[in-house]
Design a protein around this motif. Structure first.
Motif, PDB file in Angstrom:
ATOM      1  N   GLU A 118      59.862  35.888  52.653  1.00  0.00           N
ATOM      2  CA  GLU A 118      59.493  36.805  51.571  1.00  0.00           C
ATOM      3  C   GLU A 118      59.054  36.049  50.323  1.00  0.00           C
ATOM      4  O   GLU A 118      58.144  36.497  49.608  1.00  0.00           O
ATOM      5  CB  GLU A 118      60.682  37.714  51.253  1.00  0.00           C
ATOM      6  N   ALA A 119      59.698  34.893  50.034  1.00  0.00           N
ATOM      7  CA  ALA A 119      59.358  34.137  48.824  1.00  0.00           C
ATOM      8  C   ALA A 119      57.894  33.691  48.869  1.00  0.00           C
ATOM      9  O   ALA A 119      57.212  33.659  47.838  1.00  0.00           O
ATOM     10  CB  ALA A 119      60.270  32.919  48.678  1.00  0.00           C
ATOM     11  N   PHE A 120      57.412  33.338  50.060  1.00  0.00           N
ATOM     12  CA  PHE A 120      56.000  32.968  50.204  1.00  0.00           C
ATOM     13  C   PHE A 120      55.123  34.204  50.003  1.00  0.00           C
ATOM     14  O   PHE A 120      54.148  34.190  49.261  1.00  0.00           O
ATOM     15  CB  PHE A 120      55.715  32.375  51.592  1.00  0.00           C
ATOM     16  N   ARG A 121      55.489  35.282  50.739  1.00  0.00           N
ATOM     17  CA  ARG A 121      54.649  36.486  50.701  1.00  0.00           C
ATOM     18  C   ARG A 121      54.493  36.992  49.270  1.00  0.00           C
ATOM     19  O   ARG A 121      53.395  37.312  48.832  1.00  0.00           O
ATOM     20  CB  ARG A 121      55.233  37.594  51.579  1.00  0.00           C
ATOM     21  N   GLU A 122      55.602  37.035  48.528  1.00  0.00           N
ATOM     22  CA  GLU A 122      55.564  37.511  47.137  1.00  0.00           C
ATOM     23  C   GLU A 122      54.561  36.728  46.304  1.00  0.00           C
ATOM     24  O   GLU A 122      53.804  37.284  45.526  1.00  0.00           O
ATOM     25  CB  GLU A 122      56.940  37.325  46.495  1.00  0.00           C
ATOM     26  N   ASN A 127      49.395  36.281  43.457  1.00  0.00           N
ATOM     27  CA  ASN A 127      48.138  35.586  43.181  1.00  0.00           C
ATOM     28  C   ASN A 127      46.947  36.474  43.545  1.00  0.00           C
ATOM     29  O   ASN A 127      45.959  36.546  42.811  1.00  0.00           O
ATOM     30  CB  ASN A 127      48.069  34.289  43.982  1.00  0.00           C
ATOM     31  N   ASP A 128      47.069  37.170  44.669  1.00  0.00           N
ATOM     32  CA  ASP A 128      45.975  38.037  45.097  1.00  0.00           C
ATOM     33  C   ASP A 128      45.751  39.161  44.089  1.00  0.00           C
ATOM     34  O   ASP A 128      44.613  39.481  43.743  1.00  0.00           O
ATOM     35  CB  ASP A 128      46.304  38.622  46.480  1.00  0.00           C
ATOM     36  N   GLU A 129      46.847  39.746  43.604  1.00  0.00           N
ATOM     37  CA  GLU A 129      46.718  40.806  42.586  1.00  0.00           C
ATOM     38  C   GLU A 129      46.025  40.280  41.334  1.00  0.00           C
ATOM     39  O   GLU A 129      45.172  40.953  40.757  1.00  0.00           O
ATOM     40  CB  GLU A 129      48.101  41.348  42.210  1.00  0.00           C
ATOM     41  N   TYR A 130      46.421  39.064  40.928  1.00  0.00           N
ATOM     42  CA  TYR A 130      45.826  38.466  39.732  1.00  0.00           C
ATOM     43  C   TYR A 130      44.321  38.286  39.907  1.00  0.00           C
ATOM     44  O   TYR A 130      43.530  38.677  39.043  1.00  0.00           O
ATOM     45  CB  TYR A 130      46.488  37.114  39.448  1.00  0.00           C
ATOM     46  N   VAL A 131      43.911  37.699  41.030  1.00  0.00           N
ATOM     47  CA  VAL A 131      42.483  37.426  41.236  1.00  0.00           C
ATOM     48  C   VAL A 131      41.712  38.739  41.389  1.00  0.00           C
ATOM     49  O   VAL A 131      40.615  38.892  40.854  1.00  0.00           O
ATOM     50  CB  VAL A 131      42.257  36.504  42.455  1.00  0.00           C
ATOM     51  N   ARG A 132      42.308  39.700  42.106  1.00  0.00           N
ATOM     52  CA  ARG A 132      41.617  40.992  42.252  1.00  0.00           C
ATOM     53  C   ARG A 132      41.459  41.689  40.907  1.00  0.00           C
ATOM     54  O   ARG A 132      40.449  42.346  40.653  1.00  0.00           O
ATOM     55  CB  ARG A 132      42.376  41.890  43.231  1.00  0.00           C
ATOM     56  N   GLU A 154      37.875  48.577  42.468  1.00  0.00           N
ATOM     57  CA  GLU A 154      39.059  48.133  43.203  1.00  0.00           C
ATOM     58  C   GLU A 154      38.692  47.727  44.638  1.00  0.00           C
ATOM     59  O   GLU A 154      39.098  46.679  45.128  1.00  0.00           O
ATOM     60  CB  GLU A 154      40.089  49.273  43.279  1.00  0.00           C
ATOM     61  N   HIS A 155      37.941  48.600  45.299  1.00  0.00           N
ATOM     62  CA  HIS A 155      37.532  48.280  46.664  1.00  0.00           C
ATOM     63  C   HIS A 155      36.623  47.053  46.694  1.00  0.00           C
ATOM     64  O   HIS A 155      36.782  46.179  47.551  1.00  0.00           O
ATOM     65  CB  HIS A 155      36.820  49.445  47.343  1.00  0.00           C
ATOM     66  N   ALA A 156      35.665  46.987  45.757  1.00  0.00           N
ATOM     67  CA  ALA A 156      34.729  45.860  45.746  1.00  0.00           C
ATOM     68  C   ALA A 156      35.484  44.536  45.576  1.00  0.00           C
ATOM     69  O   ALA A 156      35.143  43.529  46.207  1.00  0.00           O
ATOM     70  CB  ALA A 156      33.692  46.043  44.638  1.00  0.00           C
ATOM     71  N   ALA A 157      36.525  44.536  44.732  1.00  0.00           N
ATOM     72  CA  ALA A 157      37.326  43.320  44.543  1.00  0.00           C
ATOM     73  C   ALA A 157      38.033  42.947  45.848  1.00  0.00           C
ATOM     74  O   ALA A 157      38.085  41.770  46.232  1.00  0.00           O
ATOM     75  CB  ALA A 157      38.340  43.523  43.419  1.00  0.00           C
ATOM     76  N   ARG A 158      38.568  43.957  46.547  1.00  0.00           N
ATOM     77  CA  ARG A 158      39.221  43.690  47.841  1.00  0.00           C
ATOM     78  C   ARG A 158      38.210  43.190  48.870  1.00  0.00           C
ATOM     79  O   ARG A 158      38.508  42.316  49.683  1.00  0.00           O
ATOM     80  CB  ARG A 158      39.897  44.963  48.376  1.00  0.00           C
ATOM     81  N   ALA A 159      37.003  43.765  48.834  1.00  0.00           N
ATOM     82  CA  ALA A 159      35.958  43.341  49.773  1.00  0.00           C
ATOM     83  C   ALA A 159      35.633  41.859  49.537  1.00  0.00           C
ATOM     84  O   ALA A 159      35.541  41.073  50.489  1.00  0.00           O
ATOM     85  CB  ALA A 159      34.710  44.202  49.599  1.00  0.00           C
ATOM     86  N   LEU A 160      35.474  41.473  48.268  1.00  0.00           N
ATOM     87  CA  LEU A 160      35.145  40.070  47.968  1.00  0.00           C
ATOM     88  C   LEU A 160      36.293  39.145  48.361  1.00  0.00           C
ATOM     89  O   LEU A 160      36.067  38.054  48.901  1.00  0.00           O
ATOM     90  CB  LEU A 160      34.796  39.913  46.479  1.00  0.00           C
TER      91      LEU A 160
END
Lengths: 203, 203
Positions: A118-122, A127-132, A154-160
Motif C-alpha cells: 500500500e505504501a508504494f501504491r499511495e 504523484n499521478d494525481e499531481y501530474v494529472r 479530466e479525461h484528456a489528462a488521464r488519456a495523456l
C-alpha cells in the motif's frame, strides 16, 4: 533526477537516498538489500536501520524523494502559453525519462508491487494525481483561451497519462528507448487531433 | 482466458498450466513457488519438475500458453470491414482484459522482470509483434479502402499498443478497472481523430 547539486550533500538522509539510487541502478529492485545500499552509502547497515526499519520503509521514502524531485522539475516549466506549456510538460514526462532508463526499470518493478504494498501504491497515486492536476489545469486554460476544443479536461489528462505510462512500460519491457519517442509522438498526435482547435486553412 | 473448454483436460501440461494460473491468481508472481503450483495441481512437486526444471521454465511455458490463447481469441475476430475489425481488436485488448485483472497483476510483475529474464522478454516481444502485425494490417486495409488517412500504419499500431499497455499498467498500479475504459476511449479518440478520414458534413 537524483543528483540535484542544489541539495546539501552533508544531509545523511540525502546521502542515503543517493546511495539507494545507485544500488537500484546496479542491482534492480528484486535484488536490492539494505546491505547493498549500505555499501553504496559507505557505512554500516546499522547506520541505515537507524533511519529506516525495513527495506520497504526506505523504498517508500525513496519514492517520496524522486517524486519530489520530479515535481520540482515540473515546476520549472515557466511558460504560461497553454499549448507550449503542455508541450514542455509532455517533454518532461517522456523525453527527459530517456536519461533515466535504469530508474524506469526499478520504478516499474515497484509499480508491479503496488497491488501488494500500500505504501508504494499511495505514492504512485499521489504523484499521478499531481501530474494529472498539472495537465488538466493547462488543458482547461487552453479551452478558456480558445486554442483547445471544449473537451473533458479530466479525461484528456488521464488519456495523456495512459500514453505516458504505456511508453514507459514498453521502454522497460522491450529495452527500447524508441518506445518513449513513439509515446511522445502519440501524445503529440492526441494534442493536435483531439485537443487543438482546427486551424482553418482558408484563413 | 485460461479456461477454454475446448482443450483436453487430461493433457498433463494443460493441467499444470491451469494450476499455474490458479496459483498466480492466489499468490501473485513474487510469492509463487513450485510447491504452491503442485498444491493446485493436486500432485507432488516431482510431478511438475518432471516437465519443468525451474520455476522460470514453467513460467515461460505459461506465458506461451496464455499468449497462445490470446492469439486464438484475436483470430476469432471475423469481420473484414477495417473500421469494425480495428474496433473489435481494441475490445479484445482492453475490454476483455477486465475479466482477468488478477492475471494482469501477475503479467505486470513478469513484464517488470523482462530486463533480467530473457525468456520472459522474448515472449512479450513476440506477442507484441504479433498484435502489432494484426493492427497494422487492418490499418493498411483501411488506408487502401479510403476510410483511414494515409498514415504510417507501423507507427499507428505502436501508438495503439502504447495506449493498451498504459491502460493495463494503470489498471494494476492503481487497482482501477476504470483505467481500462479510459484507455479504450483514448484509443477510440485516436482512431477517430488521427486515423479516420473526416466525414464531410456538407456531403
Amino acid at each position: 533526477m537524483a543528483d540535484s547539486p542544489n541539495r546539501t550533500a552533508a544531509d545523511p538522509n540525502e546521502e542515503i537516498m543517493r546511495a539507494t539510487y545507485r544500488a537500484l541502478q546496479e542491482h534492480g529492485y528484486a535484488d536490492l538489500t539494505i546491505k547493498r545500499i549500505a555499501e553504496e552509502y559507505g557505512k554500516s547497515t546499522a547506520a541505515i536501520h537507524y533511519h529506516y526499519d525495513t527495506k520497504d520503509d526506505l523504498l517508500a521514502a525513496f519514492l517520496d524523494y524522486i517524486l519530489d524531485q520530479f515535481q520540482n522539475t515540473v515546476h520549472e516549466v515557466e511558460t504560461t502559453d497553454p499549448e507550449q506549456r503542455l508541450d514542455l510538460l509532455l517533454d518532461k514526462l517522456l523525453v527527459d525519462a530517456q536519461d533515466h532508463l535504469d530508474l524506469l526499470v526499478a520504478i516499474l518493478e515497484m509499480r508491479s508491487q503496488a497491488p501488494y504494498k500500500e505504501a508504494f501504491r499511495e505514492r504512485f497515486q499521489q504523484n499521478d494525481e499531481y501530474v494529472r492536476y498539472m495537465l488538466s489545469t493547462v488543458i482547461d486554460q487552453g479551452i478558456q483561451n480558445g486554442v483547445f476544443n471544449d473537451v473533458d479536461a479530466e479525461h484528456a489528462a488521464r488519456a495523456l497519462m495512459t500514453i505516458v505510462d504505456g511508453g514507459r512500460t514498453r521502454a522497460v519491457v522491450f529495452d527500447e528507448e524508441a518506445s518513449l519517442a513513439t509515446a511522445r509522438q502519440t501524445a503529440e498526435e492526441y494534442v493536435t487531433a483531439v485537443l487543438a482547435v482546427e486551424q482553418s486553412g482558408d484563413g
